[in-house]
Enzyme design. Sequence first.
Site, mmCIF file in Angstrom:
data_model
loop_
_atom_site.group_PDB
_atom_site.id
_atom_site.type_symbol
_atom_site.label_atom_id
_atom_site.label_comp_id
_atom_site.label_asym_id
_atom_site.label_seq_id
_atom_site.Cartn_x
_atom_site.Cartn_y
_atom_site.Cartn_z
ATOM 1 N N HIS A 14 0.865 -1.187 0.000
ATOM 2 C CA HIS A 14 0.000 0.000 0.000
ATOM 3 C C HIS A 14 0.898 1.232 0.000
ATOM 4 O O HIS A 14 1.296 1.736 1.042
ATOM 5 C CB HIS A 14 -0.913 -0.015 1.227
ATOM 6 C CG HIS A 14 -1.923 1.091 1.263
ATOM 7 N ND1 HIS A 14 -3.117 0.995 1.944
ATOM 8 C CD2 HIS A 14 -1.930 2.335 0.711
ATOM 9 C CE1 HIS A 14 -3.793 2.118 1.815
ATOM 10 N NE2 HIS A 14 -3.080 2.953 1.060
ATOM 11 N N HIS A 16 1.450 4.787 -2.615
ATOM 12 C CA HIS A 16 1.127 5.572 -3.805
ATOM 13 C C HIS A 16 2.403 6.228 -4.323
ATOM 14 O O HIS A 16 3.033 7.007 -3.598
ATOM 15 C CB HIS A 16 0.091 6.640 -3.469
ATOM 16 C CG HIS A 16 -1.174 6.077 -2.895
ATOM 17 N ND1 HIS A 16 -2.257 5.739 -3.683
ATOM 18 C CD2 HIS A 16 -1.524 5.768 -1.615
ATOM 19 C CE1 HIS A 16 -3.220 5.250 -2.909
ATOM 20 N NE2 HIS A 16 -2.793 5.253 -1.651
ATOM 21 N N HIS A 194 -9.417 0.921 -1.370
ATOM 22 C CA HIS A 194 -9.368 1.627 -0.098
ATOM 23 C C HIS A 194 -10.774 1.617 0.500
ATOM 24 O O HIS A 194 -11.746 1.987 -0.171
ATOM 25 C CB HIS A 194 -8.950 3.087 -0.304
ATOM 26 C CG HIS A 194 -7.499 3.276 -0.625
ATOM 27 N ND1 HIS A 194 -6.846 2.538 -1.561
ATOM 28 C CD2 HIS A 194 -6.582 4.159 -0.111
ATOM 29 C CE1 HIS A 194 -5.577 2.946 -1.630
ATOM 30 N NE2 HIS A 194 -5.397 3.917 -0.758
ATOM 31 N N GLU A 197 -11.156 3.662 6.035
ATOM 32 C CA GLU A 197 -10.145 4.580 6.581
ATOM 33 C C GLU A 197 -10.912 5.697 7.287
ATOM 34 O O GLU A 197 -11.012 5.733 8.503
ATOM 35 C CB GLU A 197 -9.257 5.122 5.458
ATOM 36 C CG GLU A 197 -8.228 6.148 5.923
ATOM 37 C CD GLU A 197 -7.508 6.851 4.768
ATOM 38 O OE1 GLU A 197 -6.506 7.512 5.051
ATOM 39 O OE2 GLU A 197 -7.956 6.765 3.597
ATOM 40 N N ASP A 276 1.749 7.161 1.820
ATOM 41 C CA ASP A 276 2.338 8.310 1.117
ATOM 42 C C ASP A 276 3.535 8.785 1.935
ATOM 43 O O ASP A 276 3.461 9.789 2.658
ATOM 44 C CB ASP A 276 1.299 9.425 0.965
ATOM 45 C CG ASP A 276 0.093 8.969 0.158
ATOM 46 O OD1 ASP A 276 0.188 8.943 -1.076
ATOM 47 O OD2 ASP A 276 -0.934 8.619 0.775
#
EC number: 3.5.4.2
Length: 316
Positions: A14, A16, A194, A197, A276
Amino acid sequence: MYEWLNALPKAELHMHLEGSLEPELLFALAERNKIALPWADVETLRGAYAFNNLQEFLDLYYQGADVLRTEQDFYDLTWAYLQRCKAQNVIHTEPFFDPQTHTDRGIPFEVVLGGITQALKDGREQLGIGSGLILSFLRHLSEDEAQKTLDQALPFRDAFVAVGLDSSEKGHPPSKFQRVFDRARSEGFLTVAHAGEEGPPEYIWEAIDLLKIQRIDHGVRAIEDERLMQRIIDEQIPLTVCPLSNTKLCVFEHMSQHNILDMLERGVKVTVNSDDPAYFGGYVTENFHALYEHLGMTQDQARRLAQNSLDARLVR
């Protein structure tokens, strides 16, 4: 413990690519492409990395991605991330990229893909890092837009292992994208999404039942629904959890409140990821270390988390 965690063989499932754009590279690409930035220097930009929620982060994320213009830019972005993987003994990675972030501003799909895939190929050959690329649809855009993106991807079908779903979760349930996911599966793509979250547990149910996902990205709110938890445990559906991201975006107020180890001990196939990393203060090892520092993660738990990541790979 940091050195031991760093040396632990692991996979990242996971992450990006656009979210691995470090401020130094962002400034270098802006200079190369003659793009004026709203920040005076690297430190000013780092100072902007304070977020109260997912949307505040996304606003900055999309602004930063504007410096990515050429195939070389996308290569350099991906290669820099792979160098981090090598340094942290990440032996396999399955990164996301968001084509719509780039095609919507006039960057051709093949330019984006060309740079990324060449870097991943070089990573396999020169660094020994296995990989599988995931094309992610932006959920704040329409399903029709996602269908167009899938159309663009089909000529390059062999470049991808799966499609995913990311961006602003609230108000954009997985059910909004059921048709494009059905079509992607019919074309041979695996699926991830996703969910859970900022969105409710219902979104996780939808991702499982409607999108027929192989993995849930995030999924931390599953713990609010006992029936859902039991299903995830029974079916061993992996969750790609991102601890530093969750605290940076206020999903949890403090790392000491994170539920990843509770889920692990209940039999959920949770994994540790960076999401990220340039924006959230750490790559995979830093996420593991945060669990050790704030939750008292043991070496046995770390081994199980790392093994889960290797077991949950889409590409073998």
